[in-house]
Motif scaffolding. Sequence first.
Motif, PDB file in Angstrom:
ATOM      1  N   LEU A 111       0.817  -1.218   0.000  1.00 33.31           N
ATOM      2  CA  LEU A 111       0.000   0.000   0.000  1.00 33.31           C
ATOM      3  C   LEU A 111       0.852   1.270   0.000  1.00 33.31           C
ATOM      4  N   ASN A 112       2.183   1.063   0.020  1.00 31.99           N
ATOM      5  CA  ASN A 112       3.093   2.191   0.056  1.00 31.99           C
ATOM      6  C   ASN A 112       2.871   3.073   1.287  1.00 31.99           C
ATOM      7  N   VAL A 113       2.667   2.440   2.416  1.00 33.34           N
ATOM      8  CA  VAL A 113       2.461   3.157   3.673  1.00 33.34           C
ATOM      9  C   VAL A 113       3.787   3.197   4.425  1.00 33.34           C
ATOM     10  N   THR A 114       4.217   4.370   4.833  1.00 33.08           N
ATOM     11  CA  THR A 114       5.409   4.455   5.668  1.00 33.08           C
ATOM     12  C   THR A 114       4.958   4.556   7.122  1.00 33.08           C
ATOM     13  N   MET A 115       5.358   3.568   7.903  1.00 32.53           N
ATOM     14  CA  MET A 115       4.949   3.548   9.295  1.00 32.53           C
ATOM     15  C   MET A 115       5.664   4.651  10.069  1.00 32.53           C
ATOM     16  N   GLU A 116       4.924   5.359  10.907  1.00 39.62           N
ATOM     17  CA  GLU A 116       5.559   6.341  11.786  1.00 39.62           C
ATOM     18  C   GLU A 116       6.340   5.595  12.871  1.00 39.62           C
ATOM     19  N   GLU A 117       7.339   6.252  13.453  1.00 35.21           N
ATOM     20  CA  GLU A 117       8.112   5.603  14.513  1.00 35.21           C
ATOM     21  C   GLU A 117       7.216   5.211  15.689  1.00 35.21           C
ATOM     22  N   GLN A 118       6.238   6.058  16.010  1.00 36.55           N
ATOM     23  CA  GLN A 118       5.325   5.717  17.100  1.00 36.55           C
ATOM     24  C   GLN A 118       4.575   4.412  16.790  1.00 36.55           C
ATOM     25  N   GLY A 119       4.185   4.264  15.540  1.00 35.95           N
ATOM     26  CA  GLY A 119       3.504   3.035  15.127  1.00 35.95           C
ATOM     27  C   GLY A 119       4.383   1.831  15.349  1.00 35.95           C
ATOM     28  N   ARG A 120       5.642   1.991  14.994  1.00 33.45           N
ATOM     29  CA  ARG A 120       6.556   0.871  15.121  1.00 33.45           C
ATOM     30  C   ARG A 120       6.863   0.549  16.578  1.00 33.45           C
ATOM     31  N   TYR A 121       7.005   1.576  17.416  1.00 33.74           N
ATOM     32  CA  TYR A 121       7.339   1.324  18.820  1.00 33.74           C
ATOM     33  C   TYR A 121       6.314   0.401  19.472  1.00 33.74           C
ATOM     34  N   LEU A 122       5.039   0.792  19.353  1.00 35.41           N
ATOM     35  CA  LEU A 122       4.025   0.019  20.066  1.00 35.41           C
ATOM     36  C   LEU A 122       3.846  -1.366  19.436  1.00 35.41           C
ATOM     37  N   ARG A 123       3.943  -1.434  18.101  1.00 33.94           N
ATOM     38  CA  ARG A 123       3.854  -2.750  17.456  1.00 33.94           C
ATOM     39  C   ARG A 123       4.980  -3.660  17.946  1.00 33.94           C
ATOM     40  N   ASP A 124       6.182  -3.124  18.018  1.00 29.54           N
ATOM     41  CA  ASP A 124       7.313  -3.949  18.442  1.00 29.54           C
ATOM     42  C   ASP A 124       7.200  -4.342  19.923  1.00 29.54           C
ATOM     43  N   ILE A 125       6.566  -3.482  20.724  1.00 25.72           N
ATOM     44  CA  ILE A 125       6.322  -3.846  22.127  1.00 25.72           C
ATOM     45  C   ILE A 125       5.377  -5.050  22.190  1.00 25.72           C
ATOM     46  N   ILE A 126       4.268  -4.959  21.421  1.00 24.32           N
ATOM     47  CA  ILE A 126       3.300  -6.065  21.402  1.00 24.32           C
ATOM     48  C   ILE A 126       3.990  -7.352  20.952  1.00 24.32           C
ATOM     49  N   HIS A 127       4.794  -7.232  19.905  1.00 23.57           N
ATOM     50  CA  HIS A 127       5.496  -8.405  19.374  1.00 23.57           C
ATOM     51  C   HIS A 127       6.523  -8.929  20.387  1.00 23.57           C
ATOM     52  N   GLY A 128       7.207  -8.020  21.051  1.00 25.61           N
ATOM     53  CA  GLY A 128       8.199  -8.415  22.061  1.00 25.61           C
ATOM     54  C   GLY A 128       7.579  -9.245  23.183  1.00 25.61           C
ATOM     55  N   CYS A 129       6.344  -8.905  23.557  1.00 27.53           N
ATOM     56  CA  CYS A 129       5.658  -9.677  24.614  1.00 27.53           C
ATOM     57  C   CYS A 129       5.478 -11.130  24.192  1.00 27.53           C
ATOM     58  N   GLU A 130       5.278 -11.333  22.884  1.00 28.22           N
ATOM     59  CA  GLU A 130       5.139 -12.714  22.414  1.00 28.22           C
ATOM     60  C   GLU A 130       6.452 -13.479  22.580  1.00 28.22           C
ATOM     61  N   PHE A 131       7.582 -12.812  22.330  1.00 28.14           N
ATOM     62  CA  PHE A 131       8.878 -13.458  22.570  1.00 28.14           C
ATOM     63  C   PHE A 131       8.927 -13.960  24.028  1.00 28.14           C
ATOM     64  N   LEU A 132       8.507 -13.087  24.952  1.00 29.10           N
ATOM     65  CA  LEU A 132       8.617 -13.443  26.370  1.00 29.10           C
ATOM     66  C   LEU A 132       7.715 -14.629  26.706  1.00 29.10           C
ATOM     67  N   GLN A 133       6.443 -14.532  26.316  1.00 33.30           N
ATOM     68  CA  GLN A 133       5.500 -15.635  26.556  1.00 33.30           C
ATOM     69  C   GLN A 133       6.059 -16.935  26.014  1.00 33.30           C
ATOM     70  N   ASN A 134       6.535 -16.858  24.773  1.00 30.64           N
ATOM     71  CA  ASN A 134       6.980 -18.047  24.066  1.00 30.64           C
ATOM     72  C   ASN A 134       8.254 -18.635  24.669  1.00 30.64           C
ATOM     73  N   HIS A 135       9.233 -17.794  24.935  1.00 34.36           N
ATOM     74  CA  HIS A 135      10.507 -18.307  25.462  1.00 34.36           C
ATOM     75  C   HIS A 135      10.315 -18.926  26.845  1.00 34.36           C
ATOM     76  N   ILE A 136       9.487 -18.298  27.675  1.00 33.21           N
ATOM     77  CA  ILE A 136       9.268 -18.841  29.022  1.00 33.21           C
ATOM     78  C   ILE A 136       8.572 -20.198  28.923  1.00 33.21           C
ATOM     79  N   ARG A 137       7.527 -20.275  28.090  1.00 38.47           N
ATOM     80  CA  ARG A 137       6.817 -21.553  27.964  1.00 38.47           C
ATOM     81  C   ARG A 137       7.686 -22.598  27.283  1.00 38.47           C
ATOM     82  N   HIS A 138       8.471 -22.180  26.299  1.00 41.67           N
ATOM     83  CA  HIS A 138       9.309 -23.185  25.649  1.00 41.67           C
ATOM     84  C   HIS A 138      10.337 -23.737  26.618  1.00 41.67           C
ATOM     85  N   PHE A 139      10.910 -22.881  27.440  1.00 46.76           N
ATOM     86  CA  PHE A 139      11.917 -23.400  28.366  1.00 46.76           C
ATOM     87  C   PHE A 139      11.274 -24.288  29.436  1.00 46.76           C
ATOM     88  N   TYR A 140      10.289 -23.754  30.156  1.00 50.20           N
ATOM     89  CA  TYR A 140       9.779 -24.529  31.292  1.00 50.20           C
ATOM     90  C   TYR A 140       8.842 -25.661  30.880  1.00 50.20           C
TER      91      TYR A 140
END
Lengths: 469, 298
Positions: free
Chosen positions: A80-109
């Motif tokens: 769509l030729n949309v350039t994401m604003e930095e604010q857009g990216r920050y919160l998206r990456d935070i949401i995505h980062g939480c998945e890393f945490l959920q996943n890594h903790i469950r995968h380990f234990y």
Amino acid sequence: MARKIIINPVTRISGFLELDVTVENGVVSEARTKGMMFRGFEQMMKGRKPFDAIYLTQRICGICSTAHSVGSSLALEDALNVTMEEQGRYLRDIIHGCEFLQNHIRHFYQYSVPDYVKMPPEHPLFTSYEGTARLPERENAAIVEHYFESLAISRLAHQLLALFGGKAPHNHGVYVGGYTTPATAVKIIEAKSMLQKIRNFIVDKMIPDTYTISRYYPELFQMGKGPGNLMSCGAFNGYEALGTLYTEPLVFNGKTNETSRFNADLIMENINYSWYQGKKTYKPFETMPEPDMEKEDAYTWVKAPRYDGMAVEVGPLARLWLSGDYRNGISAMDRTIARSLEAGKVVGIISTLLDQVVPDYMVQKEWELPSSAQGAGLVETTRGTLGHWMKIEDGVISFYQIITPSAWDYSASDENSLGTAEQAVMGTTITDPEQPVELGRILRSFDPCMSCATHVSSPGQETKTIQVF
Amino acid sequence: MSEHPVLPPESTDNESVAARLAREAKRQVAQGNLKKKKLVYLELNGCSGNIISLLNGSNPDFEYMITSMVDLLYSNSLMAAEGEQAVQRLFDLAAGDEEFILAVEGAVALKNNGMYHLVGKIGDRPVTGLEMAELLGKKATHVISVGACSVDGGPSAARPNLSQSVGLQGVLDRHIIKLPGCPVNPDWFLGTLAHLLMFGEPKLDDMNRPLMFYSTLIHDRCPRRPFFDQGIFAEKLGEPYCLFKVGCRGPVTRTDCPTRKWNDHVNWPIGASTCIGCAQFGFPDRMAPFISYDTTKE
């Protein structure tokens, strides 16, 4: 004497996986990994409204659904030729980062620990091989306690994801432009408080528990190396104001010991040994191969993605190696350690990003769909590099290609080499073929997600050697 | 102090009733009035997202469930055993006399006689999800379909449905409790399980969904409802008004999401974006497109 060992299902992973190995003189001499399910998400996307990809592709995977919402949003933004604003990216990456945490903790234990620790035998869920756990009683008891304690912490990571993303699994917060609903000051402080609790658990328990296990299973540092080629398309990198918080897009060639810049044009898929028909080797945008279960010599419907012709490893160890944070070695145990260390690293990244979030900042627009376009979205997710490639014609999706991290790590063989996990299993010494615990330890060190690698097998045809069972 | 202090009246909203049921189940098991029943949690053709959602349950949580509510015999995602050792358990159970509850997530893939989804192998004989669903489904005292794919095919059966996936009812001619949702809210599953253990089957609607969770339209309890009533509609996502005109499926979907919410009650889909009707029959095909910018424009 050659003996064949089949493990199916390889439990404590997401989805269904089979491992077939031939063991000669106690050493693995042949190995094949096979995906055991097929749903056909790529074909499913054809004819749908492009925005629906963000929601529907999440249903590929219950443990890493956010990854697919990010991959499809990036592909749509490209189209769509949309350039994401930095604010857009920050919160998206935070949401995505939480998945890393959920996943890594469950995968380990929940997924890895039962390979190394004697779990409470009164629960039928935990009965398994006998006498393969080596930890002294006190260390064992502590990790068992943390197995249960971790449930509240991985739950909290999903809670943090849902705070901004609506719900988890399968979020409603990631969208074209970054996120749907802005953060508020109240949510930011809630998030910081939750993150603090998660951090404490990872630093005080998860990382020390990982090292405890590594001390009692030193042979795992010599097992499960694989091809030694490591790839990342760049993780939490290239922010305008923050620069790179984790890994640049890099590839390490294990043969030449050289590191080069990642180039998406060098990604090809091969279907020589996969249950597909069509062009044998192709670039992601070129073609969607059609399913063909009758194909001779094929043994799995996981395809064989290759980077510059190489089978590569993706995931936490690849990222930490390429960022220079961890270079102890490439092995099953290094992979497991890297995952726990990465959980700590991601906590720091989320914390940094949270400090940048401006509350009540709207990024949404009425996005306009071109009648025809194409877009690619590449992103580092929990298990490694994920790619979504999409074409739009007459306002609907006409083509969709997905290459998941587990398709890289659990790829089929091609004419030149075995898949990454297959190479990792080759040459492994099996102490007791009746309880081949080494194999599961190596396989799970990659954190396979076969719901993502998605595909089928045609079992029961190729067993030529002696059956162990 | 009196032996029987006067307590405030108990709340009768869905959440409080579910919480009381779960507490009562714990108490009864602890006192030995209830014998722990066996539970088989079978994952079929799907994303295994319902078991992940189940791990998000807080009261009861997963530890409480396996310690005090049921003996969990089988879960591909969580069990320590692997390979034939794991699958054999299911055959032993089917051949034995022990009672068990069967919970199934994921769809049943019918293509090539079930070969599009394998649960495992015995020797080199493939054991399909289809075979297991039929074998255990006939034998269980109660069967619960957990999540959209098990209820009616869900995303696994989305067109063109190359794996020919169907919901569990498609291969099982018996009464099944249905818990739609993509994924299921952990309380919907754990509350239903608690009710089964203590009081038998909960009251169901004519689609076999427990009324305590699925009785009311999201739209009727939506916090954005006043905007709908006044005709104030969002034109894009992220606005705080009624999302009807960008495609919200709250008006056709029955769950208690607006009051129960998700992930320890911190948020819910309409707190972020639209409802996509993931707990409605026919999801996803009949609920798509999920987001539109032009639903009522002329």
